[in-house]
Each structure stands twice: as C-alpha cells, then as structure tokens.
Scaffold this motif. Structure first.
Motif, PDB file in Angstrom:
ATOM      1  N   SER A  60       0.810  -1.223   0.000  1.00 24.15           N
ATOM      2  CA  SER A  60       0.000   0.000   0.000  1.00 24.15           C
ATOM      3  C   SER A  60       0.842   1.271   0.000  1.00 24.15           C
ATOM      4  CB  SER A  60      -0.934   0.007   1.214  1.00 24.15           C
ATOM      5  OG  SER A  60      -0.190  -0.052   2.418  1.00 24.15           O
ATOM      6  N   ASN A  61       2.135   1.166   0.341  1.00 21.19           N
ATOM      7  CA  ASN A  61       3.041   2.317   0.317  1.00 21.19           C
ATOM      8  C   ASN A  61       3.891   2.354  -0.946  1.00 21.19           C
ATOM      9  OD1 ASN A  61       2.363   3.377   2.949  1.00 21.19           O
ATOM     10  ND2 ASN A  61       3.446   1.618   3.819  1.00 21.19           N
ATOM     11  N   LEU A  62       3.562   1.513  -1.912  1.00 15.20           N
ATOM     12  CA  LEU A  62       4.299   1.394  -3.172  1.00 15.20           C
ATOM     13  C   LEU A  62       5.722   0.867  -2.958  1.00 15.20           C
ATOM     14  CD1 LEU A  62       2.862   1.931  -5.828  1.00 15.20           C
ATOM     15  CD2 LEU A  62       4.155   4.023  -6.094  1.00 15.20           C
ATOM     16  N   ASN A  63       5.912   0.106  -1.886  1.00 19.57           N
ATOM     17  CA  ASN A  63       7.138  -0.665  -1.733  1.00 19.57           C
ATOM     18  C   ASN A  63       6.996  -1.934  -2.554  1.00 19.57           C
ATOM     19  OD1 ASN A  63       8.325   1.117   0.198  1.00 19.57           O
ATOM     20  ND2 ASN A  63       7.056   0.195   1.786  1.00 19.57           N
ATOM     21  N   LEU A  64       8.094  -2.400  -3.124  1.00 12.70           N
ATOM     22  CA  LEU A  64       8.043  -3.541  -4.031  1.00 12.70           C
ATOM     23  C   LEU A  64       8.921  -4.684  -3.562  1.00 12.70           C
ATOM     24  CD1 LEU A  64       8.827  -1.590  -7.352  1.00 12.70           C
ATOM     25  CD2 LEU A  64       6.612  -1.730  -6.187  1.00 12.70           C
ATOM     26  N   ILE A  65       8.514  -5.898  -3.924  1.00 11.99           N
ATOM     27  CA  ILE A  65       9.421  -7.034  -3.953  1.00 11.99           C
ATOM     28  C   ILE A  65       9.686  -7.331  -5.421  1.00 11.99           C
ATOM     29  CG2 ILE A  65       9.775  -9.487  -3.490  1.00 11.99           C
ATOM     30  CD1 ILE A  65       7.933  -9.238  -1.086  1.00 11.99           C
ATOM     31  N   LYS A  66      10.974  -7.377  -5.783  1.00 12.19           N
ATOM     32  CA  LYS A  66      11.388  -7.724  -7.140  1.00 12.19           C
ATOM     33  C   LYS A  66      12.533  -8.719  -7.050  1.00 12.19           C
ATOM     34  CE  LYS A  66      11.840  -4.636 -10.285  1.00 12.19           C
ATOM     35  NZ  LYS A  66      11.116  -5.539 -11.256  1.00 12.19           N
ATOM     36  N   GLY A  67      12.762  -9.403  -8.151  1.00  8.73           N
ATOM     37  CA  GLY A  67      13.882 -10.333  -8.180  1.00  8.73           C
ATOM     38  C   GLY A  67      13.489 -11.779  -8.311  1.00  8.73           C
ATOM     39  N   GLY A  68      12.182 -12.046  -8.509  1.00 10.33           N
ATOM     40  CA  GLY A  68      11.763 -13.421  -8.715  1.00 10.33           C
ATOM     41  C   GLY A  68      12.434 -14.045  -9.926  1.00 10.33           C
ATOM     42  N   GLY A  69      12.767 -13.203 -10.901  1.00  9.86           N
ATOM     43  CA  GLY A  69      13.464 -13.676 -12.100  1.00  9.86           C
ATOM     44  C   GLY A  69      14.961 -13.531 -12.025  1.00  9.86           C
ATOM     45  N   GLY A  70      15.455 -13.028 -10.893  1.00  7.92           N
ATOM     46  CA  GLY A  70      16.896 -12.960 -10.681  1.00  7.92           C
ATOM     47  C   GLY A  70      17.606 -11.728 -11.212  1.00  7.92           C
ATOM     48  N   CYS A  71      16.846 -10.694 -11.633  1.00  8.71           N
ATOM     49  CA  CYS A  71      17.479  -9.516 -12.251  1.00  8.71           C
ATOM     50  C   CYS A  71      17.470  -8.291 -11.344  1.00  8.71           C
ATOM     51  CB  CYS A  71      16.771  -9.177 -13.559  1.00  8.71           C
ATOM     52  SG  CYS A  71      16.653 -10.551 -14.716  1.00  8.71           S
ATOM     53  N   LEU A  72      17.342  -8.492 -10.031  1.00  9.94           N
ATOM     54  CA  LEU A  72      17.109  -7.367  -9.131  1.00  9.94           C
ATOM     55  C   LEU A  72      18.199  -6.312  -9.144  1.00  9.94           C
ATOM     56  CD1 LEU A  72      18.002  -8.493  -5.546  1.00  9.94           C
ATOM     57  CD2 LEU A  72      17.846 -10.167  -7.344  1.00  9.94           C
ATOM     58  N   ALA A 125       1.635  -4.450 -13.518  1.00 11.06           N
ATOM     59  CA  ALA A 125       1.395  -5.771 -12.928  1.00 11.06           C
ATOM     60  C   ALA A 125      -0.077  -6.141 -13.059  1.00 11.06           C
ATOM     61  CB  ALA A 125       1.800  -5.776 -11.454  1.00 11.06           C
ATOM     62  N   ASP A 126      -0.357  -7.416 -12.814  1.00  9.66           N
ATOM     63  CA  ASP A 126      -1.748  -7.842 -12.740  1.00  9.66           C
ATOM     64  C   ASP A 126      -2.241  -7.733 -11.296  1.00  9.66           C
ATOM     65  OD1 ASP A 126      -1.631 -10.593 -11.310  1.00  9.66           O
ATOM     66  OD2 ASP A 126      -0.092 -10.760 -12.849  1.00  9.66           O
ATOM     67  N   TYR A 127      -3.520  -7.931 -11.099  1.00  9.88           N
ATOM     68  CA  TYR A 127      -4.161  -7.701  -9.802  1.00  9.88           C
ATOM     69  C   TYR A 127      -3.649  -8.601  -8.689  1.00  9.88           C
ATOM     70  CZ  TYR A 127      -6.927 -11.561 -11.733  1.00  9.88           C
ATOM     71  OH  TYR A 127      -7.309 -12.745 -12.308  1.00  9.88           O
ATOM     72  N   THR A 128      -3.021  -9.730  -9.021  1.00  9.84           N
ATOM     73  CA  THR A 128      -2.527 -10.630  -7.967  1.00  9.84           C
ATOM     74  C   THR A 128      -1.287 -10.079  -7.269  1.00  9.84           C
ATOM     75  OG1 THR A 128      -1.074 -11.925  -9.434  1.00  9.84           O
ATOM     76  CG2 THR A 128      -3.384 -12.615  -9.256  1.00  9.84           C
ATOM     77  N   LYS A 129      -0.691  -9.032  -7.829  1.00  8.80           N
ATOM     78  CA  LYS A 129       0.527  -8.464  -7.239  1.00  8.80           C
ATOM     79  C   LYS A 129       0.231  -7.288  -6.299  1.00  8.80           C
ATOM     80  CE  LYS A 129       2.582 -11.337  -9.933  1.00  8.80           C
ATOM     81  NZ  LYS A 129       3.443 -10.960 -11.053  1.00  8.80           N
ATOM     82  N   ASN A 130      -1.038  -6.935  -6.171  1.00  5.65           N
ATOM     83  CA  ASN A 130      -1.454  -5.769  -5.382  1.00  5.65           C
ATOM     84  C   ASN A 130      -1.834  -6.202  -3.964  1.00  5.65           C
ATOM     85  OD1 ASN A 130      -4.185  -3.364  -5.631  1.00  5.65           O
ATOM     86  ND2 ASN A 130      -2.174  -3.141  -4.748  1.00  5.65           N
ATOM     87  N   SER A 131      -1.017  -5.816  -2.970  1.00  3.89           N
ATOM     88  CA  SER A 131      -1.231  -6.242  -1.583  1.00  3.89           C
ATOM     89  C   SER A 131      -1.223  -5.045  -0.639  1.00  3.89           C
ATOM     90  CB  SER A 131      -0.134  -7.218  -1.145  1.00  3.89           C
ATOM     91  OG  SER A 131      -0.148  -8.394  -1.913  1.00  3.89           O
ATOM     92  N   GLN A 132      -1.751  -5.249   0.536  1.00  2.97           N
ATOM     93  CA  GLN A 132      -1.631  -4.230   1.579  1.00  2.97           C
ATOM     94  C   GLN A 132      -0.238  -4.268   2.196  1.00  2.97           C
ATOM     95  OE1 GLN A 132      -4.353  -1.994   1.021  1.00  2.97           O
ATOM     96  NE2 GLN A 132      -3.881  -1.733   3.186  1.00  2.97           N
ATOM     97  N   CYS A 133       0.257  -5.472   2.478  1.00  2.93           N
ATOM     98  CA  CYS A 133       1.570  -5.649   3.117  1.00  2.93           C
ATOM     99  C   CYS A 133       2.402  -6.626   2.299  1.00  2.93           C
ATOM    100  CB  CYS A 133       1.415  -6.206   4.534  1.00  2.93           C
ATOM    101  SG  CYS A 133       0.393  -5.205   5.616  1.00  2.93           S
ATOM    102  N   LEU A 134       3.708  -6.422   2.299  1.00  6.56           N
ATOM    103  CA  LEU A 134       4.595  -7.341   1.602  1.00  6.56           C
ATOM    104  C   LEU A 134       4.496  -8.729   2.233  1.00  6.56           C
ATOM    105  CD1 LEU A 134       7.807  -5.180   1.009  1.00  6.56           C
ATOM    106  CD2 LEU A 134       5.858  -5.558  -0.522  1.00  6.56           C
ATOM    107  N   GLY A 135       4.393  -9.736   1.394  1.00  3.93           N
ATOM    108  CA  GLY A 135       4.267 -11.100   1.864  1.00  3.93           C
ATOM    109  C   GLY A 135       2.831 -11.575   1.976  1.00  3.93           C
TER     110      GLY A 135
END
Length: 236
Positions: free
Chosen positions: A93-105, A122-132
C-alpha cells in the motif's frame, strides 16, 4: 488469452501510453508483463514515428528490445533515463516492491535509480496491503557466493524466518545471476517490519550485493484488474 495475461497487457499498454513521449530514454524492465509493454512501445514507434532509446535491465529485456527492432542503448551511453517501466512480484500500500523473482534485481535497481521516474506494471494478484500477503516465494537477496552462509545465518538470527539458497531448475547447483552472484530467498518474515530500515540493515551486511526490496523508488503502479479495468496507485 487468460484473464491474468489480459490484465498484464492492459496495465502495460496504459503505462506506455501515459509515460513514454518522443525523445525519451526508456528503461525496460524484466518479466512476463514487460513483454506487453515492449510490444506496445514498438507499435507506438511505428504508428507515431517516436524516437525513443531503450536501456535494458537484463538479458531478457535486451533480447525483447532487439526482437522488436527498438533502439538499444546502455547506461554508459545514457546514464540518465526519463522513465523506467518494470514489473514487480508484489506491491504494498506504500508502493514498496518485492522484485527479483526472475533474478534480475541488481540491474533492475541500478536502472531504476538512474531514472526520473519508475512506473510499475502488474496484474491484480501483485497488489497487496503488506509485503508477503500474496507473494510467498520470499524476498530475494543477491549475494557474493563467498558469503552466502554467514549472510543467511545473520538474517535469520536477527529477523527470523527462513533464508535459502535459490537452486536452478534445469541444471545442478544454485542459480547464478547475470552478475555472477547467488540469490538467497527470505521467506516467513513478519509483514509488519519497518521495511526502509530492514532494507538498509541487510544491505550493510558484508557480501550482500543488493536486495529485492525496492523502497521509495517507484512513483506509480498500474494494475490490470480481472474486470478489464486498470487500477492506478501513486505514492502518498
């Protein structure tokens, strides 16, 4: 086309239409959603005779740029980028991201840091309130092969959870990044962490090259929704 692929496509196209102009230097991210962004960029170059130069964040991005006959460059030639368009494994919700699933972080973060703005698609499955909340594969951490065991132990001891070395699927041994490093994946962490401080703390561990936490970097996100609409999110 599946609903998820349609969601990726509409988010990518809207971001390219809204954020790329004639004369721009464009950072091109990595991942499945980026394919649609590069396709739309190629369409606009042909239809509108746009003059844009593309800087890739990975080998995959470089190949996409070349296969779509777009102008390819690098940070040596263009160290200042107008906009980078990239995907994400999760956005909070703060526009913090997790990236690197493909190894290019690492390369993704370098290119984003050289950009006036970073736009996430991104698609809707990547939109969360909290990371994780939805992404369960963990936070990637790129590390020097020499230090991966002590780094793993230090993170687990201080922050809990479980840290594992990412293993390759079709070869024996660990995943090797484009930069010759290993990737650790940190799972089962607390969703209530102060992520800016955690990120800075982990980066300071000797042997850590970069984290997949993108904190305060993205300026806007576009999420393709299941009903065909696009949800937009900006930093508060």
């Amino acid at each position: 086309m599946s609903s998820l692929e349609t969601a990726k496509k509409i988010a990518a196209r809207k971001a390219v239409d809204n954020h790329v102009s004639n004369g721009n230097i464009v950072g091109v991210g990595s991942g499945s959603t980026i394919v649609y962004a590069v396709e739309r960029l190629s369409e606009r170059v042909k239809q509108e005779n746009l003059d844009v130069v593309c800087v890739p964040t990975s080998f995959q991005a470089r190949q996409l740029i070349l296969s779509n006959k777009l102008k390819l460059s690098d940070l040596d030639t263009h160290p200042e980028i107008d906009v980078t368009i990239d995907g994400a494994d999760e956005v909070d919700s703060n526009l913090n991201l997790i990236k690197g699933g493909g190894g290019c972080l690492l390369q993704e973060k370098i290119v984003a840091s050289c950009s006036k703005s970073m736009v996430v698609i991104a698609d809707y499955t990547k939109n969360s309130q909290c990371l994780g909340e939805q992404y369960k594969k963990g936070i990637p951490i790129e590390v020097s092969p020499l230090g991966y065991v002590p780094i793993k132990n230090k993170i687990e001891k201080k922050y809990g959870g479980s840290v594992s070395l990412r293993m390759a699927v079709k070869k024996a041994g660990p995943v090797i990044t484009d930069n010759g490093n290993f990737i650790l994946d940190w799972v089962d962490y607390k969703s209530t962490f102060d992520w800016p401080n955690v990120n800075l703390d982990i980066i300071q561990i000797p042997g850590v090259v970069e984290t997949g936490l993108f904190i305060g970097i993205a300026s806007k996100a576009y999420f393709g929704m299941s009903d065909g609409s696009v949800k937009e999110q900006i930093t508060s």
